[in-house]
Design a protein around this motif. Structure first.
Motif, short mmCIF file in Angstrom:
data_model
loop_
_atom_site.label_atom_id
_atom_site.label_comp_id
_atom_site.label_asym_id
_atom_site.label_seq_id
_atom_site.Cartn_x
_atom_site.Cartn_y
_atom_site.Cartn_z
N SER A 102 22.00 22.51 -5.84
CA SER A 102 21.37 21.78 -6.90
C SER A 102 20.37 22.66 -7.15
N PHE A 103 20.03 22.76 -8.55
CA PHE A 103 18.86 23.65 -8.94
C PHE A 103 18.48 23.18 -10.15
N ILE A 104 17.05 23.38 -10.72
CA ILE A 104 16.36 22.89 -11.71
C ILE A 104 17.09 23.69 -12.79
N PHE A 105 17.34 23.39 -14.09
CA PHE A 105 17.80 24.13 -15.22
C PHE A 105 16.95 25.24 -15.55
N SER A 106 17.46 26.33 -15.59
CA SER A 106 16.96 27.68 -15.91
C SER A 106 17.96 28.10 -17.21
N PRO A 107 17.14 28.31 -18.05
CA PRO A 107 17.87 29.09 -19.62
C PRO A 107 18.30 30.22 -19.46
N ARG A 108 19.48 30.42 -19.86
CA ARG A 108 20.00 31.78 -19.91
C ARG A 108 20.05 32.44 -21.33
N PRO A 109 19.60 33.46 -21.45
CA PRO A 109 19.61 34.04 -23.00
C PRO A 109 21.01 34.28 -23.67
N GLY A 110 21.14 33.64 -24.88
CA GLY A 110 22.20 33.72 -25.59
C GLY A 110 23.14 32.63 -25.47
N THR A 111 22.55 31.65 -24.81
CA THR A 111 23.34 30.22 -24.47
C THR A 111 22.62 29.23 -25.53
N THR A 112 23.43 28.27 -25.80
CA THR A 112 22.88 27.25 -26.71
C THR A 112 21.76 26.58 -26.14
N ALA A 113 21.87 26.08 -24.85
CA ALA A 113 20.85 25.50 -24.09
C ALA A 113 19.50 26.39 -23.99
N ALA A 114 19.53 27.44 -24.08
CA ALA A 114 18.44 28.31 -24.19
C ALA A 114 17.33 28.05 -25.03
N ASN A 115 17.85 27.42 -26.18
CA ASN A 115 17.04 26.91 -27.23
C ASN A 115 16.34 25.41 -27.23
N PHE A 116 16.65 24.96 -26.21
CA PHE A 116 16.49 23.47 -25.76
C PHE A 116 14.90 23.64 -25.35
N GLU A 117 14.19 22.42 -25.49
CA GLU A 117 12.93 22.21 -24.95
C GLU A 117 13.11 21.76 -23.37
N LEU A 118 12.19 22.75 -22.63
CA LEU A 118 12.10 22.42 -21.11
C LEU A 118 11.33 21.15 -20.86
N ILE A 119 11.91 20.55 -19.56
CA ILE A 119 11.22 19.47 -19.30
C ILE A 119 10.21 19.70 -18.25
N ASP A 120 8.91 19.10 -18.10
CA ASP A 120 7.95 19.56 -17.41
C ASP A 120 8.21 19.94 -15.99
N LYS A 121 7.45 21.04 -15.54
CA LYS A 121 7.82 21.51 -14.41
C LYS A 121 7.69 20.77 -13.08
N LYS A 122 6.53 19.76 -13.11
CA LYS A 122 6.24 19.01 -12.08
C LYS A 122 7.28 17.83 -11.86
N ILE A 123 7.63 17.50 -13.32
CA ILE A 123 8.77 16.34 -13.05
C ILE A 123 10.09 17.04 -12.50
N SER A 124 10.53 18.01 -13.13
CA SER A 124 11.45 18.84 -12.65
C SER A 124 11.66 18.95 -11.13
N LEU A 125 10.55 19.32 -10.67
CA LEU A 125 10.38 19.59 -9.17
C LEU A 125 10.60 18.28 -8.39
N THR A 126 9.99 17.40 -8.97
CA THR A 126 9.92 15.99 -8.16
C THR A 126 11.51 15.31 -8.27
#
Length: 442
Positions: A331-355
């Motif tokens: 399991s991993f927190i989402f990390s955007p990869r250049p060139g992918t569609t999801a790279a343009n999406f807005e990230l979720i707050d880091k604290k929420i992600s870690l929780t």
């Protein structure tokens, strides 16, 4: 020239397989493998683009090599793998220390590129997609792996285009190797002393060559007396076909751990990911497999805090983990990869992600602990892989890929033996061999 090559490998099992095959290839032009970077005159970094900061890790490693060789002649420096494929032009411009950049579908050209560089001293960028020629070339060079367990690539590339993934851009379209050539390599590995084969592919269960499927490969490899266990990874839920499900009811050597990445328990997020499957499909596959073979356990991959994931979506992932009781999962927190569609999406707050990640991992780790605890006091089958340095302890793996450390016998090596488990932790089982192999052999 005293030709010694040092290879550092990052990432997936396919990179490990590729590294071993690169060793086989460069042996043709006189290179020998070394584990000592300082004595090498060719340094190859086999890279992976899946994890965060993959590109920066490459430059960090090159910096380490620079430091090692600052007072002596530099080695030929080659960057290979998926980062090389994705970042080829930038790498050559940014880091003059790099001599050759070569993509994962061009390894069959590596000898020519090394010799071209030695003669012309000009930087080389070789990132053409050419899987057919690559595997045709490799088919003529025997796989030298002599480990008890070995990987065997049967399929490369991906046509799924999940919005978070770079694989279609770094490994190219799906390509399935010829059925007969895979069986020849499996037979060769068996003759080398390999006892467990893990079939590899970016979408391994999408394998399809002249109507031969993964199920056909499993049943044919099972006929090799030397091969005691068969596994495969990584599969896609969309390609979990009825014929593959049914193999679990007839195969004696296919292990009962199904690694089937789901990524999220939310249909909304799966749609946003472009995964092309729904949770109902996944549960249906799980229930069919459980019915065919109640011993089956699932492991999976989870991307946590994917853009757009709200509390409801996250809780649906937690609910799925409770239902399936996944073991040995990643399991991993989402990390955007250049060139992918999801790279343009807005990230979720880091604290929420870690929780959220902490909550999911606690649940997954609890599943592992409970599974291992349930085996205490029981006898299980273990394939003995090696002796632990400096002692009488041996290392092997259970049917579910769990590490097992136990008191054993040198003659156990490469055999499946009974081990009684007396204790466990999250990742490892500890026990004692119950087999008196010396008497059995006698």
């Amino acid at each position: 020239m005293n030709k010694k090559i040092f290879i550092k490998t990052f990432g997936c099992q396919m990179n490990e397989y590729d590294t071993n095959r690169i060793f086989d290839i460069v042996r043709e032009i006189g290179f020998v493998k070394t584990e000592n970077l300082d004595e090498s005159n060719c340094y190859l970094l086999n890279t992976c683009h899946i994890r965060d900061k993959a590109k920066e890790k490459v430059y960090h490693e090159i910096g380490r090599v620079k430091k090692n060789f600052r007072l002596r002649k530099k080695p030929i420096v080659i960057v290979a793998g998926c980062v090389a494929q994705a970042e080829n032009e930038e790498m050559i411009k940014r880091e003059p220390y790099i001599d050759i950049v070569i993509g994962p579908q061009a390894y069959h050209k590596i000898n020519d590129k090394i010799e071209e560089f030695l003669s012309k001293q000009k930087k080389i960028d070789e990132t053409e997609f050419d899987a057919i020629t690559k595997f045709g070339y490799l088919d003529n060079i025997k796989n030298s792996s002599k480990k008890i367990t070995s990987f065997l690539t049967i399929q490369e590339g991906c046509d799924k285009f999940c919005h978070f993934c770079v694989v279609p851009f770094t490994r190219g379209p799906e390509y399935s190797r010829p059925f007969k050539k895979i069986l020849e390599e499996a037979e060769n590995l068996s003759e080398n002393g390999v006892r467990e084969i893990t079939l590899l592919g970016q979408n391994v269960n999408a394998y399809n060559y002249e109507n031969y499927r993964l199920s056909d490969l499993i049943l044919e490899i099972e006929k090799l007396d030397g091969i005691k266990r068969i596994r495969y990874t990584t599969s896609h839920p969309r390609d979990m076909t009825e014929d593959l499900i049914n193999v679990y009811g007839v195969s004696k050597k296919l292990m009962p751990l199904v690694h089937l990445p789901v990524q999220s328990g939310s249909d909304k997020i799966l749609k946003s990911m472009n995964r092309k499957h729904q949770i109902s499909d996944y549960i249906n596959t799980y229930e069919k497999l459980q019915k065919i073979n109640p011993k089956i356990k699932f492991s999976s991959d989870f991307i946590i805090a994917y853009p757009g994931e709200d509390e409801k979506d996250f809780n649906e992932t937690c609910d799925l983990i409770k239902k399936i009781e996944f073991i040995n999962s990643f399991s991993f927190i989402f990390s955007p990869r250049p060139g992918t569609t999801a790279a343009n999406f807005e990230l979720i707050d880091k604290k929420i992600s870690l929780t959220r990640l902490e909550k999911v991992q606690k649940q997954l780790f609890t599943n592992q602990i409970n599974m291992n605890k349930s085996l205490e006091g029981k006898e299980i089958d273990v394939l003995v892989e090696n002796k632990i340095d400096g002692g009488t302890k041996f290392f092997g793996r259970s049917e579910y890929m769990t590490s097992v450390i136990f008191d054993g016998n040198d003659l156990d090596m490469g055999n499946i033996i009974k081990v009684k488990i007396n204790r466990s932790n999250q990742n490892t089982l500890f026990g004692k061999s119950l087999d008196n192999l010396e008497q059995r052999v006698a």
